[in-house]
Design a protein around this motif. Structure first.
Motif: not given
Lengths: 349, 330, 524
Positions: C503-522
């Motif tokens: 859970c982190e601020p949306a400002e400057g968030i890395d889209r790919d990193r969020v995708g990896r978290l969605m996919l594997s939780g890590a």
């Protein structure tokens, strides 16, 4: 055409049913004109036969309302018969069990107890559906069989009249719903009940909740309506109406509870509700139609030598044409047929 | 196998209890126990036919509340034809044809016209009641008598079981075979796979080229034949004549049997035997004069059992997902 | 039984580099299709070539699905024709389309959840032995196919137990099993993570390279630019453009799709969060099958901020929303609304205490289609004054409120007596939003608030979310559209397997990193 449809479909259905009924009569060797003539003769020809039609129509209105109201909540109450006999015998018990009460207290009390007994019987199916998910179609049918056995037992044991017959004693005169000339006053109660149901559905919060649950149970729950509570309440009100119908039959027609007590309701409540398109006020003309057929049935047997069961076939045909999209498909456009679905799914609870 | 046991544990446990109680009593009252068991089997037969009809319909996604009417009218037509022709086989075939025709009618109303399935079934019930009452003539008999008893040679000599299972009449044997046939069709054949997918997600079946309408029509007609056999069983094998309303709610009890048997023919057999046993005990109680003054309470037993079973099990069993919903492509 | 070991790369793929002589694999000419009063397709022309990925782009309701459903035989065109390899074909049902080796992956998966992967793949064309379905053979075929196309699937698993992304592979396998030449995918990436989307696009590219014509329906411009060889754009039932990625860019395509220039980015000011309005502490909730769907979730939403929950569908989002709004029971943990415990309270009480809810499925949950717009505007407040008194309804008061809301939220047509079912998807959603925003609630739970509606209405809803945020509402946004979560939220929480994994601020968030978290939780 669109505006006319609510009336046109039932009218076409009735016409088709009578037409096919005539063909069946002709095929089985009777004269349809004579038979239908006798039917009208026995139901509409004199003050007395009209009174008899109204008398027959009264429990039919109540039974039709019971089904129509349940349909509006997406419930299919096939248990009108059971709720009616339970209401009938309990009103009889109050009717013969109290002596010396003034009419103004005794008759309404017997009516109220009969109605409440019907409500209690109806709510069993409601509770089973709301808490256990048991589909009301099967439970109400099973409860019909149980009710018939139960009332039979009551009429042959604790509440048995003297003599050999399994029936209750006659109710006190103070509990009777009287005839007014040849006009059965119970009919007025049924008309009042129709207006009451209309008001309930269209003007009250409970009615809005019932309609919402019937149209979309998930959305009703989302909107904060307790679907379980509405299911139970609707089945109770539905049973209340049928039970009151039984009470009126006891207090206004038969004067006691006896075997074969208004076996005529049967599935008629369903036919009437669907002819009325589940509109409480539409139930009145629909019940009058069926009531006239019931009233004229015996005359038909007497004058035209036709088995009165032909009316069962005609009623089944009416139901076929009004409840299924046949008429809509034949006489109206295809898309409008989609509105016909009224009951909730099987697995849903 | 253990999976099957878990799924049907309630049916199996109930049957085990009954078997145990029966064997226990059989120790000192063999004749009577055999009679009760044989009666249970006979009482269960129409329920098996009705519930197999139900399972064929519901597995393809159509609720059939009209089984009662199909059985009633088939009993009537079967009896009339057998009475007129003197041939029991003609009567049975006429019963099957009646049930099939009504199944086709239900399919027409619910599949082609996409009407409400429960109302369509109710129409069948009312029509069956009206037609059988209007055309019924008192005093007709079966010139050939009921279907004959057939004992299966040495099997019939087995203790208890022989008398119960292997000395029966033809439609009873047929019902025992059909249980396995329907199971095989539903769970092993291509048609069964199609049926189950149509009953779960009709649009998925349609997108792989399976005609939902064809599957539903076929199953409703086949189911109608089964219900017709149930009706013929009542008038031609169990009673030997026709009576008004002779189904007496069995078509509805059959639906409860189907649910209790979890939409699986083998489960259905267990559930039907349970209901049959309840009815047999009821008859036995009346026979022995228990509750002789209050026969109504005994009369209630099957219906109360039915309500209890529904209330207890319907929530836990999972019906085919598309049951009750008309299907249209657009 | 066709032999599935035959290579799919037939010579047709490369035989005709010039592309003049051979007719296209499939061609639609002058197709018009009407549903009642709605013209879903109007004089549409559309060509599909072998070995190419053809993107069909358009907004919701532009007529894309209607067009491909005609190609797949599910609908029949009112006028116009479909040509396969130059010859007119009659497609009167999926059976005909399958016979023409056309396959389709549907937006709403057409799988039977209670059957196994193998049964689903072979359904309709089963290997049998003496009339008995040969499930062993089916499983073996599925195994071979999935290995060959890099779609890792266990043929024995039951479909309903599989994650969405895997279920989609089952659909693709089903088409491959039938050796399709033309594969149509209707919005295949709507429910996928960026990584899953990447993998899917690779698979599609690979299929095209073996000669299959791939039609790919989407409204996501990024994917179109990444994978398409050709692009056809539809708007309001008509084809409004045909181009190739080299000649266009995302903003061009967006304007073509919508018919006017669009802002791709939501204009917004930074949030100024206030007090903690909603606090979810160690929340455990079960799903419908009584298995744990939320395993002790912790999440806060402050007044004046939007917290977005990103995740692949089926990771507990629905249960989270239902628990907060009272539609689902809570096993343990607490949900604190402005200092008060609301976990386990009934929906009506929670709503009265200040939680508004835009449900993910407006047709099923949010509206009663056969009620009027007016009745739906007060669907959860009909029992309050002035809409009723002593249990008796007051229609005049309901109509007044509905008239006001219809005007404020620009619901079209502005007829409060119309049945809600007659409105378009976007206007239905406006009715829901109008009702929910008008509560003046403390917390808004918005689940998939823009699903299936057009860009104009999406912008409208997003602007409203930000306006109400600025007015001090705490907003919990749950969406399967990652772009929506990233674009509207102030903080982004990723949910995976019933836990909040970041859970982190949306400002400057890395889209790919969020995708990896969605996919594997890590992360990684």
């Amino acid at each position: 055409m669109r505006m006319l449809k609510p009336v046109a479909v039932p009218l076409i259905a009735v016409g088709l049913a009578l037409g096919i009924g005539a063909i069946i009569l002709a095929v089985s060797g009777a004269n349809p004109i004579e038979a239908y003539g006798a039917l009208i003769d026995g139901s509409l020809s004199s003050q007395k036969t009209v009174g008899r039609t109204l008398e027959k129509a009264t429990p039919l209105i109540m039974g039709g309302l019971a089904v129509a109201l349940a349909f509006r909540a997406g419930l299919f109450n096939i248990g009108g018969q059971g709720q009616l006999v339970v209401g009938g015998i309990f009103s009889a018990a109050v009717g013969f069990g109290f002596e010396g009460l003034p009419w103004i207290i005794h008759a309404p009390m017997a009516l109220a107890v009969g109605a409440l007994a019907g409500a209690a019987w109806g709510s069993i199916a409601g509770i089973l559906k709301a808490t256990r998910g048991a589909h009301e179609v099967i439970t109400t049918i099973m409860l019909n069989f149980v009710a018939l056995n139960l009332t039979d037992w009551l009429a042959s044991n604790p509440w048995k009249d003297e003599g050999i017959l399994s029936r209750t004693p006659a109710v006190e005169e103070s509990a009777l719903i009287p005839l007014w000339g040849s006009f059965p006053t119970g009919f007025l109660v049924a008309v009042a009940a129709s207006i009451g149901c209309w008001y309930l559905l269209e003007r009250t919060n409970l009615g809005f909740e019932i309609r919402s649950v019937g149209l979309n149970g998930d959305a009703a729950r989302y909107a904060g309506i307790s679907v379980q509570r509405i299911i139970i309440a609707t089945m109770a009100i539905s049973g209340l109406l049928a039970g009151a119908g039984g009470a009126i039959e006891t207090q206004g027609v038969i004067g006691r509870y006896e075997p074969g007590f208004n076996a005529g309701l049967g599935f008629n409540g369903i036919t009437i509700a669907l002819l009325a398109r589940n509109h409480p006020l539409g139930v009145i003309p629909a019940a009058l139609l069926i009531g006239a057929m019931e009233a004229g049935g015996s005359m038909m047997q007497f004058n035209a030598d036709v088995a009165p069961e032909i009316t069962d076939i005609i009623e089944a045909l009416m139901l076929l044409f009004v409840a299924t999209p046949i008429v809509v498909r034949w006489f109206f456009s295809r898309q409008e047929a989609a509105e016909v679905s009224v009951t909730a799914g099987w697995g849903s609870s | 196998m253990s999976d099957l046991f878990i799924r049907f544990r309630w049916v199996i446990l109930t049957i085990l209890v009954f078997v145990f109680v029966t064997l226990f009593t059989a120790e000192f009252q063999q004749a009577q126990t055999t009679a009760v068991l044989a009666s249970a089997l006979r009482q269960s037969t129409p329920l098996v036919f009705g519930a197999l009809c139900g399972v064929m319909c519901e597995r393809s996604g159509v609720v059939n509340i009209g089984i009662e009417g199909q059985m009633l009218l088939s009993a009537f037509v079967g009896f009339m034809v057998a009475s007129a022709t003197g041939s029991l086989i003609a009567g049975i075939l006429a019963g099957m044809a009646t049930g099939a025709l009504m199944g086709a009618g239900l399919a027409g109303l619910s599949v082609t016209l996409q009407g409400d399935q429960i109302i369509a079934g109710t129409v069948l019930n009312i029509a069956a009641f009206g037609i059988s009452s209007y055309f019924f003539q008192q005093g007709l008999t079966l010139p050939s008598g009921k279907t004959p008893q057939v004992s299966l040679g040495p099997l019939a000599d087995l203790p208890v079981i022989g008398r119960v299972f292997f000395i029966n009449r033809p439609l009873t044997y047929l019902s025992l075979i059909l249980i396995w046939v329907v199971w095989f069709v539903l769970f092993r054949t291509r048609w069964g796979l199609w049926t189950r997918s149509v009953g779960e997600v009709p649009s998925a079946a349609e997108t792989v080229g399976i005609s939902v309408a064809r599957v539903r029509y076929t199953n409703l007609i086949a189911g109608g034949c089964l219900a017709g056999l149930g009706g013929a069983y009542l008038s031609l094998e169990a009673v030997g004549s026709f009576e008004r309303m002779m189904t007496n709610g069995r078509g509805f009890v059959a639906l409860a049997v189907m649910i209790f048997g979890r939409w699986n023919p083998i489960g259905i057999w267990g559930a039907a035997l349970l209901f049959g046993y309840a009815s047999a005990v009821q008859t036995q109680l009346q026979f022995r004069g228990w509750l002789a003054d209050d026969p109504q309470f005994i009369g209630m037993i099957p219906y109360v059992v039915c309500i209890v079973v529904l209330a207890g099990f319907v929530g836990r069993a999972r019906p085919p997902a598309a049951v009750g919903q008309p299907y249209s492509r657009e | 039984m066709p032999d599935h070991l035959l290579p799919l790369d037939s010579p047709t793929a490369v035989s005709d580099p010039v592309g003049v002589a051979a007719p296209p694999a499939l061609e639609v000419r002058g197709v018009t299709k009407r549903f009642g009063d709605v013209l879903a397709n109007e004089d549409v022309d559309f060509r599909i070539e072998r070995g190419r990925v053809h993107a069909l782009l358009g907004e919701n309701g532009a007529g894309k699905s209607t067009l491909v459903n005609i190609i797949f035989g599910l609908y029949q065109a009112d006028t116009g024709e479909v040509r396969r390899n130059g010859e007119v074909v009659n497609l009167n049902g999926p059976r005909d389309a399958i016979a023409q080796q056309i396959g389709m992956v549907h937006q709403h998966f057409q799988l039977v959840p209670v059957l196994s992967v193998a049964e689903n793949v072979v359904l309709g064309d089963e290997p049998t032995r003496h009339g008995v379905v040969d499930l062993g053979e089916a499983a073996a075929v599925v195994q071979r196919l999935s290995e060959r196309f890099g779609l890792d699937i266990d043929p024995q698993s039951i479909v309903e137990d599989l994650p969405i992304g895997i279920q989609q592979r089952v659909e693709i396998l089903r088409a491959l099993y039938r050796e399709v030449d033309i594969l149509i995918l209707d919005e295949p990436t709507a429910v996928l993570t960026p990584q899953e989307t990447g993998h899917l696009l690779e698979v599609l590219r690979g299929l095209a390279d073996t000669g299959v014509a791939v039609v790919f329906i989407t409204h996501k411009l990024r994917e179109v630019m990444a994978v398409a060889d050709e692009i056809t754009v539809m708007r309001r039932g008509r084809v409004v453009g045909h181009t190739v990625p080299a000649d266009t860019d995302e903003s061009d395509l967006a304007s073509m799709m919508v018919g006017r220039p669009v802002e791709l980015r939501l204009k917004r000011t930074p949030a100024s969060p206030g007090d903690k309005m909603l606090a979810i502490v160690d929340l455990v909730v079960n799903d419908d099958r009584q298995t744990q769907a939320l395993n002790g979730i912790n999440l806060d939403v402050r007044a004046g901020e939007v917290v977005g929950v990103a995740g692949v569908e089926g990771n507990g989002q629905r249960e989270l929303v239902e628990a907060v709004t009272g539609l689902r029971g809570v096993i343990s943990g607490s949900i604190i609304l402005d200092g008060e415990e609301i976990a386990g309270r009934p929906p009506r009480q929670i709503s009265t205490m200040g939680v508004a809810h835009i449900p993910e499925d407006r047709e099923k949950l949010g509206l009663i289609g056969a009620h009027t717009v007016a009745d739906n505007m007060v669907l959860n407040r009909y029992h309050h004054r002035p809409y009723s008194r002593h249990g008796i309804r007051r229609p005049a008061a309901v109509d007044d409120e509905a008239t006001r809301l219809v005007e404020e939220f620009d619901v079209r047509p502005p007829n409060i007596a119309a049945m809600v079912a007659t409105l378009s998807g976007g206007n239905k959603q406006k009715v829901v939003a109008a009702r929910e925003f008008s509560h003046e609630s403390k917390v808004m739970v918005a689940a998939q608030p823009t699903r299936g509606i057009d860009i104009g209405n999406i912008e409208f809803i997003h602007r409203r979310l930000i306006e109400y945020r600025d007015a001090g509402m705490a907003i919990l946004l749950v969406s399967a559209e990652l772009d929506e979560v990233l674009g509207v939220s102030d903080r982004v929480a990723v949910i995976y397997g019933g836990r909040i994994v970041s859970c982190e601020p949306a400002e400057g968030i890395d889209r790919d990193r969020v995708g990896r978290l969605m996919l594997s939780g890590a992360d990684g």
